[in-house]
Enzyme design. Structure first.
Site, mmCIF file in Angstrom:
data_model
loop_
_atom_site.group_PDB
_atom_site.id
_atom_site.type_symbol
_atom_site.label_atom_id
_atom_site.label_comp_id
_atom_site.label_asym_id
_atom_site.label_seq_id
_atom_site.Cartn_x
_atom_site.Cartn_y
_atom_site.Cartn_z
ATOM 1 N N ASP A 107 0.814 -1.226 0.000
ATOM 2 C CA ASP A 107 0.000 0.000 0.000
ATOM 3 C C ASP A 107 0.846 1.275 0.000
ATOM 4 O O ASP A 107 0.444 2.299 0.533
ATOM 5 C CB ASP A 107 -0.969 0.029 1.203
ATOM 6 C CG ASP A 107 -1.888 -1.174 1.215
ATOM 7 O OD1 ASP A 107 -2.246 -1.643 0.120
ATOM 8 O OD2 ASP A 107 -2.242 -1.644 2.308
ATOM 9 N N LYS A 116 1.848 2.039 -5.074
ATOM 10 C CA LYS A 116 2.390 1.448 -6.317
ATOM 11 C C LYS A 116 1.476 1.739 -7.506
ATOM 12 O O LYS A 116 1.950 2.050 -8.602
ATOM 13 C CB LYS A 116 2.568 -0.077 -6.152
ATOM 14 C CG LYS A 116 3.561 -0.467 -5.070
ATOM 15 C CD LYS A 116 3.631 -1.961 -4.887
ATOM 16 C CE LYS A 116 2.371 -2.563 -4.310
ATOM 17 N NZ LYS A 116 2.074 -2.136 -2.921
ATOM 18 N N GLY A 147 -4.475 -4.382 -3.810
ATOM 19 C CA GLY A 147 -5.464 -3.361 -4.146
ATOM 20 C C GLY A 147 -4.689 -2.129 -4.534
ATOM 21 O O GLY A 147 -4.077 -1.492 -3.690
ATOM 22 N N HIS A 148 -4.635 -1.834 -5.833
ATOM 23 C CA HIS A 148 -3.827 -0.728 -6.328
ATOM 24 C C HIS A 148 -4.752 0.383 -6.811
ATOM 25 O O HIS A 148 -5.572 0.163 -7.703
ATOM 26 C CB HIS A 148 -2.899 -1.205 -7.459
ATOM 27 C CG HIS A 148 -1.890 -2.217 -7.003
ATOM 28 N ND1 HIS A 148 -0.961 -2.783 -7.825
ATOM 29 C CD2 HIS A 148 -1.658 -2.740 -5.766
ATOM 30 C CE1 HIS A 148 -0.208 -3.620 -7.131
ATOM 31 N NE2 HIS A 148 -0.622 -3.618 -5.886
ATOM 32 N N ARG A 166 2.296 -29.151 -6.658
ATOM 33 C CA ARG A 166 1.962 -29.596 -8.017
ATOM 34 C C ARG A 166 0.533 -30.146 -8.121
ATOM 35 O O ARG A 166 0.241 -31.068 -8.850
ATOM 36 C CB ARG A 166 2.998 -30.624 -8.516
ATOM 37 C CG ARG A 166 4.349 -29.969 -8.697
ATOM 38 C CD ARG A 166 5.495 -30.903 -8.524
ATOM 39 N NE ARG A 166 5.565 -31.376 -7.147
ATOM 40 C CZ ARG A 166 6.537 -32.148 -6.685
ATOM 41 N NH1 ARG A 166 7.498 -32.554 -7.477
ATOM 42 N NH2 ARG A 166 6.532 -32.533 -5.429
ATOM 43 N N GLN A 220 2.040 -6.164 -3.038
ATOM 44 C CA GLN A 220 2.490 -6.235 -1.644
ATOM 45 C C GLN A 220 3.790 -5.424 -1.462
ATOM 46 O O GLN A 220 3.996 -4.468 -2.188
ATOM 47 C CB GLN A 220 2.654 -7.690 -1.174
ATOM 48 C CG GLN A 220 1.335 -8.450 -1.034
ATOM 49 C CD GLN A 220 0.746 -8.963 -2.334
ATOM 50 O OE1 GLN A 220 1.423 -9.631 -3.096
ATOM 51 N NE2 GLN A 220 -0.498 -8.672 -2.606
ATOM 52 N N THR A 230 -7.519 -1.151 0.710
ATOM 53 C CA THR A 230 -8.208 -1.074 -0.578
ATOM 54 C C THR A 230 -8.984 -2.361 -0.851
ATOM 55 O O THR A 230 -10.029 -2.359 -1.487
ATOM 56 C CB THR A 230 -7.163 -0.862 -1.699
ATOM 57 O OG1 THR A 230 -6.296 0.192 -1.304
ATOM 58 C CG2 THR A 230 -7.799 -0.513 -3.017
ATOM 59 N N ARG A 284 -5.609 0.579 8.485
ATOM 60 C CA ARG A 284 -4.183 0.237 8.452
ATOM 61 C C ARG A 284 -3.509 0.769 9.712
ATOM 62 O O ARG A 284 -3.863 1.847 10.192
ATOM 63 C CB ARG A 284 -3.518 0.854 7.219
ATOM 64 C CG ARG A 284 -4.047 0.284 5.915
ATOM 65 C CD ARG A 284 -3.452 1.024 4.715
ATOM 66 N NE ARG A 284 -4.003 0.535 3.453
ATOM 67 C CZ ARG A 284 -4.127 1.280 2.362
ATOM 68 N NH1 ARG A 284 -3.760 2.536 2.353
ATOM 69 N NH2 ARG A 284 -4.618 0.746 1.253
#
Ligand code: GDP
Ligand code: IMO
Ligand code: MG
Length: 421
Positions: free
Chosen positions: A12, A15, A39-40, A138, A220, A295, A301
């Site tokens: 956060d 970015k 969440g950008h 896998r 992240q 977001t 936060r």
């Protein structure tokens, strides 16, 4: 030109805004890890876009790619593409067929684990960790499988019994694993996205051969990295710059620069140690003024002072060639400002974070006071327009980190950005 951009703290950092600013110059913007835990936010004029999977270059109509190191919830991606197209944007997206799919049972397992255990991580409950477990084991469903109903069916036959048992053992409803409406929906999305499948490694390497500009968008941040972060309070992917090469299938010698995005203070969402956290009025003030609410999950936060000890480690982990400093405007009116320059661990002064999370959680920040400024800086366009103390704060951080801060962000808008020579 190949640029990698990553978050230098706990996510956060802004970015989305910085990728959007850079995107105009690039041909391809590609996500290489994480999933819709990200969440950008991109704000253009009075419109705000919250992107979870779509690379933040979408507003410039650029070629967008999702690499095979991403864990993809097809519902979230489809909804996002649909919403963006409805708002009039062109979405030219390519997805690697090897991309791991987040199945409804991964989300169920993530929620059950968070509910059951006292040692909560505070995940986003998007099934991220459980999807990556299956990749390593896998036992994953891949994007390509969603375009072939028989192949998906055969894979599920193999995988389902163990998943059903795991869910039942944790007290959940195992019918989610083979719930036909979910599978039908996934197949329907697979059919819609079939023409978007592409070999992402090949596409990027060919673009670089052609002197095109490629920007890898991290999700992240450094200290949520599954190896180098504050284990176990981390996400399940590799969030540092080197991961972009491995995950995208691009050789490290092709990287031209690495941009770190740093917030002018520190935030963290979810559990885990954070030495500079302010559990007081000052922390509340940062949260309110900085609109520090997740977001993706809307959670408040945790806020605190800038931690230069952590930032130093981030510079090493990522090998930054330049930094973008965001949210400087939020610090206006706070005087003095504090920056953590070392830690006190059992009486010993440390200039670099200890490896052990247990030791890290016992570190007491040692602060230096820095004079603040009272002016609103959200309209500043040139570096010289910033108050002297704001410039000194930027330059002091730059000196501590020994990396150029090439852009300073003073608000969420595109125009609220100051570029430095
Ligand atoms: P990301 O996950 O790193 O892309 O960051 P987020 O989008 O989750 O959170 C960053 C928030 O800060 C978003 O709401 C942005 O619009 C906002 N933002 C970005 N840069 C600035 C800035 O310089 N000042 C202010 N006040 N807000 C900013
Ligand atoms: P962006 O890309 C901030 C945090 C969660 C939790 C931990 C593990 O927007 O910066 P997960 O759901 O990934 O298993 O949760 O990681 N987390 C983030 N915190 N920004 C993010 O993404 C995050 N993605 C995950 O809060 O502490
Ligand atoms: Mg975010």
């Amino acid at each position: 030109m190949f640029t990698i951009l990553t978050g230098a703290q706990f996510g956060d950092e802004g970015k989305g805004k910085v990728v959007d600013l850079l995107a105009e110059k690039y041909d391809i913007i590609v996500r290489f890890q994480g999933g819709d835990n990200a969440g950008h936010t991109v704000k253009v004029g009075d419109k705000t876009y919250k992107l979870h999977l779509t690379p933040s270059g979408v507003l410039f109509g650029k070629r967008l790619l999702i690499g095979p190191g991403v864990v993809l919830n097809p519902r979230v991606l489809w909804e996002e593409i649909d919403t963006l197209r409805h708002s009039g944007l062109e979405v030219d997206i390519g997805i690697d067929p090897k991309t791991t799919i987040i199945m409804p049972y991964h989300i169920e397992l993530d929620s059950l684990r968070e509910k059951a255990r006292s040692d909560k991580i505070g995940t986003t409950k998007r099934g991220i960790g459980y999807a990556y477990i299956d990749k390593i084991a896998r036992d994953e469903v891949q994007m390509g499988d969603l375009t072939d109903p028989a192949r998906l069916q055969a894979k599920l036959e193999e995988i389902a019994p163990a998943k059903e048992k795991a869910i039942a053992d944790m007290g959940g409803d195992p019918t989610v694993v083979r719930f036909q409406p979910y599978l039908d929906e996934y197949l329907e999305i697979g059919a819609r996205l079939k023409d978007s499948l592409t070999d992402v490694s090949l596409e990027i390497n060919l673009a670089l051969d052609d002197d095109k500009m490629v920007l890898a968008e991290g999700a992240q941040g450094a200290f949520l990295d599954v190896i180098h972060g504050t284990q176990k309070f981390v996400t399940s992917s590799f969030t540092t710059a080197g991961s972009a090469c491995a995950n995208l299938g691009v050789g490290p010698v092709r990287v031209d620069n690495v941009v770190g995005v740093l917030k002018a203070y520190l935030t963290r969402v979810g559990e885990g140690p954070m030495p500079t956290e302010l559990k007081n009025q000052m922390g509340e003030h940062l949260r309110e003024k900085g609109h520090e609410f997740g977001t993706t999950t809307g959670r408040p936060r945790r806020c605190g002072w800038f931690d230069a000890v952590l930032a130093r480690k981030s510079v090493y982990l990522n090998g930054y060639t330049e930094l973008a400093l965001t949210k400087l405007d939020v610090l206006s009116g706070m005087d003095p400002l504090k920056v953590c320059v070392s830690y006190d661990l059992d009486g010993e002064l440390l200039g670099y974070p200890p490896e052990s999370t247990e030791e890290f959680s016992r570190c007491i920040p040692v602060y230096e006071d820095v004079p603040g400024w009272s002016e609103d800086i959200t309209a500043a366009q040139e570096y010289d327009e910033l108050p002297k103390n704001a410039r000194e704060y930027v330059e002091w951080l730059e000196g501590l980190l020994q990396v150029d801060i090439s852009a300073v962000s003073v608000g969420p808008g595109r125009e609220q950005t100051i570029y430095r020579e």
